[in-house]
Motif scaffolding. Structure first.
Motif, mmCIF file in Angstrom:
data_model
loop_
_atom_site.group_PDB
_atom_site.id
_atom_site.type_symbol
_atom_site.label_atom_id
_atom_site.label_comp_id
_atom_site.label_asym_id
_atom_site.label_seq_id
_atom_site.Cartn_x
_atom_site.Cartn_y
_atom_site.Cartn_z
ATOM 1 N N VAL A 163 0.823 -1.224 0.000
ATOM 2 C CA VAL A 163 0.000 0.000 0.000
ATOM 3 C C VAL A 163 0.857 1.274 0.000
ATOM 4 O O VAL A 163 0.382 2.340 -0.373
ATOM 5 N N ILE B 54 -11.653 -4.810 5.855
ATOM 6 C CA ILE B 54 -11.799 -4.394 4.461
ATOM 7 C C ILE B 54 -10.756 -5.166 3.662
ATOM 8 O O ILE B 54 -9.581 -5.194 4.040
ATOM 9 N N THR B 56 -8.789 -5.742 -0.005
ATOM 10 C CA THR B 56 -8.489 -5.253 -1.352
ATOM 11 C C THR B 56 -7.649 -6.332 -2.038
ATOM 12 O O THR B 56 -7.339 -7.355 -1.423
ATOM 13 N N GLU B 57 -7.270 -6.093 -3.259
ATOM 14 C CA GLU B 57 -6.467 -7.100 -3.975
ATOM 15 C C GLU B 57 -5.097 -7.254 -3.335
ATOM 16 O O GLU B 57 -4.450 -8.276 -3.472
ATOM 17 N N GLU B 58 -4.641 -6.204 -2.659
ATOM 18 C CA GLU B 58 -3.277 -6.240 -2.126
ATOM 19 C C GLU B 58 -3.204 -6.602 -0.655
ATOM 20 O O GLU B 58 -2.156 -7.026 -0.177
ATOM 21 N N TYR B 61 -7.453 -4.529 5.638
ATOM 22 C CA TYR B 61 -7.414 -3.481 6.655
ATOM 23 C C TYR B 61 -8.299 -3.910 7.816
ATOM 24 O O TYR B 61 -9.397 -4.422 7.597
ATOM 25 N N TYR B 70 -2.730 -2.970 8.524
ATOM 26 C CA TYR B 70 -2.810 -3.397 7.137
ATOM 27 C C TYR B 70 -2.061 -4.727 7.021
ATOM 28 O O TYR B 70 -0.857 -4.802 7.321
ATOM 29 N N GLN B 115 -15.304 0.997 3.230
ATOM 30 C CA GLN B 115 -14.592 1.420 2.033
ATOM 31 C C GLN B 115 -15.616 1.898 1.018
ATOM 32 O O GLN B 115 -16.645 1.246 0.801
ATOM 33 N N GLY B 118 -12.816 3.996 -3.234
ATOM 34 C CA GLY B 118 -11.359 4.047 -3.062
ATOM 35 C C GLY B 118 -10.887 4.781 -1.830
ATOM 36 O O GLY B 118 -9.716 5.141 -1.740
ATOM 37 N N MET B 141 -6.352 5.070 0.705
ATOM 38 C CA MET B 141 -6.080 3.696 1.119
ATOM 39 C C MET B 141 -4.686 3.538 1.735
ATOM 40 O O MET B 141 -4.413 2.552 2.411
ATOM 41 N N LYS B 365 -14.474 -12.803 2.569
ATOM 42 C CA LYS B 365 -13.973 -11.711 1.735
ATOM 43 C C LYS B 365 -13.516 -12.284 0.400
ATOM 44 O O LYS B 365 -12.951 -13.381 0.356
ATOM 45 N N ILE B 367 -10.921 -11.941 -2.510
ATOM 46 C CA ILE B 367 -9.635 -11.322 -2.869
ATOM 47 C C ILE B 367 -9.177 -11.941 -4.187
ATOM 48 O O ILE B 367 -8.994 -13.161 -4.272
#
Lengths: 789, 407
Positions: A163, B54, B56-58, B61, B70, B115, B118, B141, B365, B367
């Motif tokens: 991030v 939360i 995300t692809e990476e 959170y 994170y 979220q 973005g 983010m 989730k 992903i």
């Protein structure tokens, strides 16, 4: 130089203004002195002696020694707390022998090393705080080395996190820039020394507000005197001298603002130096743990100089812009108002924007941001400039330099070329619409106040403010507060033995509820028991919350019991109901200050308008009419204030009474938790009546003071400045919170709830009321004597 | 004097206008028509402790122990979301300078992390003030560009906040003008959160004197309907079950005088727990046919394995997670050590033994197109470990998590 001399003399020949500067300085210094007292006390002589001893040892050994001595003294203190009984000492031995074992000794042997400190508690505590402070400083010295050494690795690790790893993002750039900034510093030598004074300086960025106000006052005097004397046109007759005159006026204002900063902030540094001490001034600022994140090569002495230079820069920028505004806008009050709005905007941006926000540039490139010396050097952060991190201090200084020069250049240009705001068509239209006055004194004075000085508009504003203050809709309460309120309603009324019984009963009910009804358990099947468990899970949080609320009520009842034991029939009233009235902090004071500053606009010209135009002498030619005019003006002002009071101040208690549904008015004052230790008999109703009366009398005092100053200053502008500053200073004295000083202030009527809490005596309230009434009457009588003479 | 008067006049006019302009009438709130994203019902838990996550692809959170973390899928480590190089992210340090510090949640039972477009939305303490006061903030983010949306969250239960179709839904405890207290379900368009005082819309209001909501999230938005239980305040533990039509604003009583707690949703069906304090039964409610039916697969499971605790903590179209209870004679020792993964036919698929922390609200989730069950691992109390179970693995009877530990 002559011009400069005359401009400087304009201010220096105003004793009232100079007194205001002194008064402001005194208030600031007293406040700073009090803040110094709040820091942890460390005996300086003892600190130096121990430090000298430690410096003779190798660093590691010194650290171990400090820790050992600190533990030894701490154990001695604990031993005293556990008492001298065999049981207490046994418990002490069981709990703390581990600490002595760290040093390979039995507890008794270890403590015997510190026998010399056992008798004198005060000396031991002083020494303990010295060991604590030095221990922390030595530890910090070790950790700083690690901190700097680990930075490249930390930066690499942070940049590898997905991030933060996007090369074009603010976070990635910020990490890289931080590393460069820290590394450019090298590794400054960390030298522990006495640093309490350094930590105290530069903390309160609000102090710059006083400098701004004084600068504004100086600007009014420097730029508006010619306007009010009618000399402005004369000044413009010699076209070639205009630029020089403008430059001199600009320079004079900047000079005064710099002097104000030097005087006010220099005094604070002096107080910090004498009261707390700075230690070795040549050591790096990073030696003080608060400034670990400072990326500038700066010594402690340098930091102290910066704590004057940065606010001075802010003051110079403000002075330059103010000078420009006064020249360009031509109208002193329009310029002063614009400058005040500018200050307000700066303050709001600094106070409410977040450090890491997208608009953080507005927070840092800001007069208050520049004056916040402690934050600028203790916290590392960057401005987010379209995704690029930019250093705060160079940016704000560069922007400040541009504003400083631009203000001066444009000011001089506008003054010499006569460029500025022209009368608009709206002004011309205003001239055509006239409401005429009257020859009857009462009507004429009302005309002067409501029409001439825009009293109608002020009433309108107060009406809107008062209306907005009332709680017309709903009030949001947390779950805990709601429960607290409903429980409080159940035991509201005089506290009896039944009240305690109610608490016990409620606790038992909750315990039973929490256990899930043990009586029935025996008859339940396994399956039912399992299901019961689920129900208990769902309920458990609710029960916990109820128990916490009950405990809160129980603690309050315990406090109220102390008053009850003195024979006072205290009632239980929840704090939700009493706090808005009796524990409103300084909210009411701030509201009152705002209203009186607004009233200044309208009430100040009541006497000075005639004096300024020379009509005052004419009015006083009729000897037997002087009293009539005087009392009529006072009556008109008083009626105006009464209206303002009813519109703005009165709705507050009424609103509170309506919303919070207080009914227990005959309860003793001690029923309010914060007044539980108060001495004297008074009911809640009696207190409320005295409070409302007190606010009215205090307010009347301010109105009469404005009238007096209006007659004494003889000029509208001077009257307004002096009135506003005196009123603000009076409220400030009250806000500082010294019980005696607060009681002496005229604004004490607005702060009786706080004064009562601090003094703990009910007789203070009528005394304050009488004192304020006395001041009010004295001001009026003095003014009458001067006016009718 | 004239010029002076004019100046004062102008200033007063400006002041009046500025004050008056602040007092606009509230309008009915509307969200953008493009905001059709539904609340992820698998995040819903009838348990009060919520650990919002939360994905995300990476990475993921989440908020734990006063900090926003994170969990990076790339480095397989967890970090506080703060990119200040010098920050130690420790409570003992000057924590208000740490961007990841969110502080203690003072507004309700759970925290909030959302979220939208973005940006992250969460409830955090005021970083500018020493006093502990919760605020609702938004940020990029990467944790930058923090913006305060709600200055003071007093009376707003942050544990009940959720995003659904462009709105933020939440519960308040309000004292009405009449002096009575009421709990209210409200909503506000997400892009207008900073105007919450003017733009929030009260959907449901319940006088608190006699009734109250159960702890946790007592409502669930499903498409254009909002379901909620109004529980009676008292020993009987009874209540009424309602449906609020979000488009028409109409309210329908679906069941009365029985306690139906919303447990989750499978497809279009709501899963409800019918409870009178001791007896618990799972029901399904179909909004289309407006019928209540027995959730046979869950109830069957319950009958077959009475030692398994009654509540399914995470129900979705693939499986449900069941708590396990340990019984010693007549005493229930604990309920939180193991989890059973069961399919929608009531078959036990696998067990997550002694590692799951059910009170951390397990969530599904997605992903990179793969469904995961996200939980917090055994180290959660001492440190932070995120556990990811692939749903496809769980359905095949494998319960081997991917662990992401704190750096």
């Amino acid at each position: 130089m002559k011009l400069l001399y005359y401009e400087l003399r304009k201010l220096l020949s105003k004793p009232v203004f100079l007194l205001l500067v002194l008064f402001t300085a005194a208030v600031l210094w007293v406040r700073f002195f009090m803040n110094c007292d709040q820091l942890d006390y460390v005996d300086r002589a003892m600190y130096r002696a121990v430090k000298k001893e430690m410096e003779a040892l190798p660093a590691e050994e010194a650290l171990l020694r400090l820790q050992r001595d600190r533990d030894g003294l701490m154990l001695l203190s604990f031993q005293k707390i556990y008492g001298e009984t065999e049981e207490g000492q046994e418990l002490f031995r069981r709990q703390f022998s581990g600490i002595a074992e760290r040093y390979g000794m039995s507890l008794a042997d270890f403590l015997s090393e510190y026998d010399a400190y056992a008798a004198d508690d005060e000396e031991r505590q002083k020494l303990q705080s010295v060991f604590n402070t030095l221990g922390e400083q030595y530890n910090y010295r070790e950790s700083y080395h690690e901190f700097i050494t680990d930075l490249p690795e930390r930066a690499e690790e942070l940049s590898s996190i997905s991030v933060f790893s996007h090369a074009g993002s603010f976070s990635y750039r910020s990490i890289q820039k931080s590393l460069r900034d820290y590394l450019s510093l090298g590794e400054p030598e960390i030298r522990p020394d006495y640093d309490q004074g350094v930590k105290a300086v530069g903390l309160d960025y609000n102090s710059i507000l006083f400098v701004f106000v004084l600068t504004l006052g100086a600007a009014v005097i420097l730029f508006s005197e010619e306007e009010e004397n009618g000399l402005r046109k004369l000044l413009f007759t010699t076209a070639k001298g205009r630029a020089e005159l403008a430059a001199v006026k600009w320079g004079a204002l900047l000079f005064f603002s710099a002097v104000f900063v030097f005087f006010l902030y220099g005094g604070e540094i002096l107080i910090a130096g004498v009261r707390l001490g700075f230690g070795d001034l040549s050591r790096s600022i990073q030696s003080v743990s608060d400034f670990r994140d400072c990326v500038y090569q700066l010594s402690v002495g340098g930091y102290l100089i910066m704590s004057i230079l940065l606010p001075m820069t802010a003051a110079l920028i403000f002075a330059s812009l103010t000078a420009f505004l006064f020249i360009f806008l031509k109208k002193p009050w329009l310029a002063a108002g614009t400058a005040a709005v500018f200050i307000g905007g700066n303050y709001l941006f600094y106070r409410f924007l977040t450090e890491n926000g997208g608009l953080n540039a507005l927070k840092f490139v800001n007069l208050f941001g520049l004056s916040d010396v402690y934050a600028r050097f203790s916290v590392y952060c960057n401005i987010n400039f379209f995704g690029f991190p930019v250093s705060v201090l160079p940016t704000v200084l560069a922007a400040g330099a541009v504003l400083l020069i631009a203000g001066g250049l444009f000011g001089v240009l506008c003054f010499s070329k006569g460029i500025g705001l022209n009368e608009s068509s709206a002004f011309r239209l205003r001239r055509k619409i006239r409401i005429h006055g009257s020859v009857r004194i009462f009507v004429q004075e009302n005309y002067r106040l409501y029409i001439g000085a825009f009293g109608v508009l002020v009433i309108g504003i107060l009406l809107i403010l008062g209306y907005r203050k009332t709680e017309r809709g709903e009030r949001l309460l947390s779950n805990a507060d709601y429960l607290y309120y409903t429980y409080g309603q159940e035991i509201a009324g005089e506290i009896t033995d039944e009240t305690s019984a109610w608490i016990v009963k409620k606790q038992e009910e909750l315990s039973l509820e929490a256990s899930g009804g043990t009586a029935e358990d025996a008859e339940l099947t396994d399956e039912e028991r399992m299901e019961a468990l689920f129900a208990a899970q769902v309920k458990s949080r609710e029960i916990e919350e109820k128990q916490r609320v009950l405990m809160r009520i129980q603690e309050e009842l315990l406090l109220l019991e102390t008053a009850r034991s003195k024979g006072i029939p205290v009632h239980y009233i929840s704090k939700i109901q009493t706090d808005p009235i009796y524990n409103n902090g300084n909210a009411y004071l701030f509201s009152a200050l705002l209203v009186f500053l607004i009233l200044c606009f309208t009430l100040c010209p009541m006497f000075s308008q005639d004096e300024e135009s020379g009509m005052g002498r004419l009015v006083r030619t009729v000897k037997f009419g002087r009293n009539r005019i005087f009392f009529t003006r006072y009556l008109v002002m008083l009626l105006f204030y009464t209206g303002a009071f009813l519109l703005f101040f009165f709705p507050y208690p009424i609103n509170v009474l309506k919303t919070y549904r207080m009914t227990d008015w005959e309860a003793p004052l001690q029923s309010v938790i914060r007044y539980v230790h108060t001495e004297g008999n008074m009911t809640l109703r009696g207190f409320l009546v005295l409070w409302i009366l007190g606010t009215y009398v205090s307010g009347t005092g301010f109105v009469f003071l404005m009238a007096f100053l209006s007659g004494a200053c003889r000029k509208n502008s001077t009257t307004m400045i002096v009135s506003a500053v005196i009123i603000a200073a009076d409220f400030l004295v009250n806000l500082i919170g010294f019980p005696v000083m607060s009681s002496l202030a005229l604004s004490s009527g607005f702060g009786v709830t706080e004064i009562l809490a601090r003094s703990g005596r009910t007789w203070v309230i009528p005394i304050i009321l009488l004192k304020n009434a006395g001041i009010t009457a004295a001001v009026m009588l003095l003014h009458r004597r001067v006016f009718t003479k | 004097m004239k010029s002076f008067k004019m100046t004062v006049f102008c200033m007063l006019i400006i002041l009046v206008l500025s004050i008056a302009s602040c007092n606009r009438k509230p309008r009915r709130s509307t969200a953008s028509e493009n905001d059709t994203e539904d609340f992820n019902v698998t995040e819903f838990s009838s348990l009060s402790s919520r650990f919002p996550v939360i994905a995300t692809e990476e990475g993921l959170y989440y908020i734990l122990k006063s900090f926003l973390y994170y969990a990076d899928l790339k480095t397989q480590k967890t970090y506080p979301l703060c990119f200040k190089l010098g920050c130690r992210h420790e409570e003992e340090d000057n924590m208000l300078n740490c961007d990841a510090y969110v502080g203690m949640n003072l507004n309700g039972d759970g925290n909030f992390l959302g979220q939208y477009k973005g940006k992250l939305y969460l409830c955090a303490v005021d970083h500018e003030e020493a006093e502990m006061r919760n605020q609702l903030v938004s940020m990029e983010m990467d944790g930058s560009a923090r913006k305060i949306l709600i200055k003071n969250m007093n009376g707003i239960d942050s544990g009940t906040m959720l995003f659904h179709r462009g709105f933020l839904y939440y519960i308040t405890n309000a004292q009405k003008e009449s002096g009575e207290f009421a709990q209210q379900i409200r909503r506000i368009p997400i892009d207008q959160i900073d105007q919450i005082d003017e733009k929030s819309e009260v959907l449901v209001s319940i006088a608190r004197k006699e009734k109250h909501f159960d702890s946790g999230i007592p409502f669930l938005p499903l498409k254009d309907k909002l379901y909620y239980t109004e529980e009676y305040y008292g020993e009987d533990m009874l209540g009424d079950f309602y449906c609020y039509d979000l488009s028409s604003g109409e309210e329908h009583l679906l069941a009365e005088s029985q306690l139906l707690l919303i447990s989750g949703a499978v497809g279009d069906h709501l899963i409800l727990l019918k409870s009178d304090g001791y007896n618990v039964q799972h029901l399904e409610y179909s909004p289309e046919s407006a019928d209540f039916s027995e959730a046979t697969w869950l109830n069957k499971l319950h009958e077959q394995h009475p030692e398994w605790a009654c509540q399914a903590s995470c129900i979705n179209e693939d499986f449900a997670l069941m708590f396990t209870a340990e019984i010693d004679g007549d005493t229930v020792v604990s309920v939180d050590t193991d989890l059973k993964v069961v399919d929608t036919h009531g078959n036990l698929l696998c067990e997550i033994k002694d590692e799951a922390k059910p009170w951390t609200s397990p969530q599904i989730k997605t992903i990179k197109g793969e469904k995961y069950l996200v939980m917090f691992g055994p180290d959660y109390v001492g440190d932070t470990t995120v556990e990811l179970y692939k749903v496809s693995d769980l359905l095949q009877g494998k319960a081997e998590p991917q662990r992401i530990q704190r750096k």
